[in-house]
Design a protein around this motif. Structure first.
Motif, PDB file in Angstrom:
ATOM      1  N   ARG A 143       0.824  -1.210   0.000  1.00  0.00           N
ATOM      2  CA  ARG A 143       0.000   0.000   0.000  1.00  0.00           C
ATOM      3  C   ARG A 143       0.861   1.264   0.000  1.00  0.00           C
ATOM      4  NH1 ARG A 143      -4.823   0.336  -1.659  1.00  0.00           N
ATOM      5  NH2 ARG A 143      -5.453   1.838  -0.064  1.00  0.00           N
ATOM      6  N   ALA A 144       2.103   1.130   0.475  1.00  0.00           N
ATOM      7  CA  ALA A 144       3.025   2.277   0.489  1.00  0.00           C
ATOM      8  C   ALA A 144       3.782   2.418  -0.826  1.00  0.00           C
ATOM      9  CB  ALA A 144       4.016   2.130   1.640  1.00  0.00           C
ATOM     10  N   GLY A 145       3.509   1.532  -1.787  1.00  0.00           N
ATOM     11  CA  GLY A 145       4.164   1.611  -3.081  1.00  0.00           C
ATOM     12  C   GLY A 145       5.456   0.839  -3.177  1.00  0.00           C
ATOM     13  N   CYS A 146       5.709  -0.012  -2.184  1.00  0.00           N
ATOM     14  CA  CYS A 146       6.920  -0.825  -2.175  1.00  0.00           C
ATOM     15  C   CYS A 146       6.629  -2.231  -2.707  1.00  0.00           C
ATOM     16  CB  CYS A 146       7.482  -0.937  -0.757  1.00  0.00           C
ATOM     17  SG  CYS A 146       7.840   0.641   0.047  1.00  0.00           S
ATOM     18  N   LEU A 147       7.683  -2.996  -2.874  1.00  0.00           N
ATOM     19  CA  LEU A 147       7.561  -4.419  -3.170  1.00  0.00           C
ATOM     20  C   LEU A 147       7.439  -5.172  -1.849  1.00  0.00           C
ATOM     21  CD1 LEU A 147      10.457  -4.629  -5.783  1.00  0.00           C
ATOM     22  CD2 LEU A 147       8.016  -4.536  -6.296  1.00  0.00           C
ATOM     23  N   ALA A 148       7.025  -6.434  -1.929  1.00  0.00           N
ATOM     24  CA  ALA A 148       6.908  -7.240  -0.718  1.00  0.00           C
ATOM     25  C   ALA A 148       7.199  -8.696  -1.019  1.00  0.00           C
ATOM     26  CB  ALA A 148       5.514  -7.103  -0.107  1.00  0.00           C
ATOM     27  N   GLY A 149       7.913  -9.332  -0.084  1.00  0.00           N
ATOM     28  CA  GLY A 149       8.171 -10.765  -0.158  1.00  0.00           C
ATOM     29  C   GLY A 149       7.691 -11.418   1.124  1.00  0.00           C
ATOM     30  N   TRP A 150       6.861 -12.447   0.995  1.00  0.00           N
ATOM     31  CA  TRP A 150       6.251 -13.106   2.159  1.00  0.00           C
ATOM     32  C   TRP A 150       6.792 -14.504   2.324  1.00  0.00           C
ATOM     33  CZ3 TRP A 150       2.621 -17.316   2.163  1.00  0.00           C
ATOM     34  CH2 TRP A 150       2.046 -17.591   3.430  1.00  0.00           C
ATOM     35  N   CYS A 151       7.210 -14.820   3.544  1.00  0.00           N
ATOM     36  CA  CYS A 151       7.677 -16.158   3.897  1.00  0.00           C
ATOM     37  C   CYS A 151       6.565 -16.864   4.661  1.00  0.00           C
ATOM     38  CB  CYS A 151       8.945 -16.074   4.750  1.00  0.00           C
ATOM     39  SG  CYS A 151       9.527 -17.656   5.381  1.00  0.00           S
TER      40      CYS A 151
ATOM     41  N   VAL B  21      12.299 -16.576  -0.610  1.00  0.00           N
ATOM     42  CA  VAL B  21      11.705 -15.257  -0.862  1.00  0.00           C
ATOM     43  C   VAL B  21      12.741 -14.319  -1.477  1.00  0.00           C
ATOM     44  CG1 VAL B  21      10.629 -13.240   0.194  1.00  0.00           C
ATOM     45  CG2 VAL B  21      10.008 -15.534   0.967  1.00  0.00           C
ATOM     46  N   ALA B  22      13.948 -14.314  -0.939  1.00  0.00           N
ATOM     47  CA  ALA B  22      15.007 -13.461  -1.479  1.00  0.00           C
ATOM     48  C   ALA B  22      15.284 -13.808  -2.937  1.00  0.00           C
ATOM     49  CB  ALA B  22      16.275 -13.619  -0.643  1.00  0.00           C
ATOM     50  N   THR B  23      15.349 -15.095  -3.229  1.00  0.00           N
ATOM     51  CA  THR B  23      15.585 -15.530  -4.606  1.00  0.00           C
ATOM     52  C   THR B  23      14.445 -15.090  -5.510  1.00  0.00           C
ATOM     53  OG1 THR B  23      16.870 -17.445  -3.867  1.00  0.00           O
ATOM     54  CG2 THR B  23      15.951 -17.539  -6.085  1.00  0.00           C
ATOM     55  N   GLY B  24      13.207 -15.221  -5.033  1.00  0.00           N
ATOM     56  CA  GLY B  24      12.062 -14.798  -5.828  1.00  0.00           C
ATOM     57  C   GLY B  24      12.087 -13.323  -6.147  1.00  0.00           C
ATOM     58  N   LEU B  25      12.473 -12.506  -5.187  1.00  0.00           N
ATOM     59  CA  LEU B  25      12.566 -11.058  -5.429  1.00  0.00           C
ATOM     60  C   LEU B  25      13.653 -10.740  -6.441  1.00  0.00           C
ATOM     61  CD1 LEU B  25      12.117  -9.697  -1.787  1.00  0.00           C
ATOM     62  CD2 LEU B  25      10.508  -9.391  -3.683  1.00  0.00           C
TER      63      LEU B  25
END
Length: 228
Positions: A185-193, A217-221
């Motif tokens: 919602r803040a305009g950032c990316l997000a990675g969920w574990c 998650v790090a690899t996916g980003l």
């Protein structure tokens, strides 16, 4: 053709439960005569109370809120010395096993890293030093210092500013869907574990990457591309 974001220039890790394993605190509950399974409801109460204060327009330090939450969660049976003993355990907690490999993966890819936490700077820096993760971390941003609590947009933008990264090129990594939602919602990316919640809540904005471990998650980003 679907458009996807570039991979992030910087990553901000949530700390409590994402990097830090809180479970050893249960032993401290037992040491002060409280049931070890009080750990989870106490921590959830502390998080809720922090958010409630922020929504009402007031910020209080996390240790102060956590102390009051433990008084209440224990039915006011925990002594002040006992509560102090529990809270002192925060700086001595271990990192989850997937924290170091995830940070190393991002470091090797040239991604800057920070920590974005509701907790105190003192406890966070003590944890990073004792776990050896401090060598990967360029900045620590606390909600209290940012002047706004997660998941308000301003706290994620404060992390982006601290890492000298435009919000759209900052990714939050967390085990909490609500935190990832706040970042989105803040305009950032997000990675969920999925380590904590198993399934991502469908009431929240979808993350850009997800995985069973922080390394996944790090690899996916890092695999996000400009277009696909």
């Amino acid at each position: 053709m679907a458009v996807h974001p570039y991979h992030p220039y910087s990553v901000a890790f949530d700390v409590m439960e994402t990097l830090i394993d809180l479970e050893p605190l249960a032993e401290r509950f037992a040491d002060i005569g409280q049931p070890p399974d009080l750990l989870r409801p106490w921590f959830l109460r502390a998080q809720r109370d922090c958010m409630a204060l922020a929504l009402s327009g007031e910020l209080r330090p996390f240790p102060e809120v956590a102390r009051q939450a433990l008084r209440t969660a224990s039915g006011n049976t925990a002594s002040e010395d006992g509560i102090t003993y529990v809270l002192q355990g925060f700086g001595r907690l271990p990192a989850h096993p997937d924290a170091e490999p995830a940070m190393r993966r991002l470091h090797e890819a040239g991604v800057r890293m920070g920590c974005l936490t509701q907790g105190s700077r003192a406890a966070t820096t003590a944890f990073l030093k004792s776990s050896g993760l401090d060598r990967f971390v360029d900045a620590v941003v606390t909600a209290e210092e940012a002047g706004v609590w997660k998941p308000a947009p301003g706290v994620y933008r404060a992390a982006a500013a601290a890492l000298e990264t435009p919000p759209e090129h900052l990714a939050l990594i967390a085990v909490h869907a609500w935190d990832c939602h706040g970042a989105k919602r803040a305009g950032c990316l997000a990675g969920w574990c999925s380590r904590l919640e198993v399934r991502y809540g469908d009431v929240f904005a979808a993350p850009d990457a997800r995985g069973d471990t922080l390394t996944d998650v790090a690899t996916g980003l890092l695999e996000l591309t400009a277009a696909g």
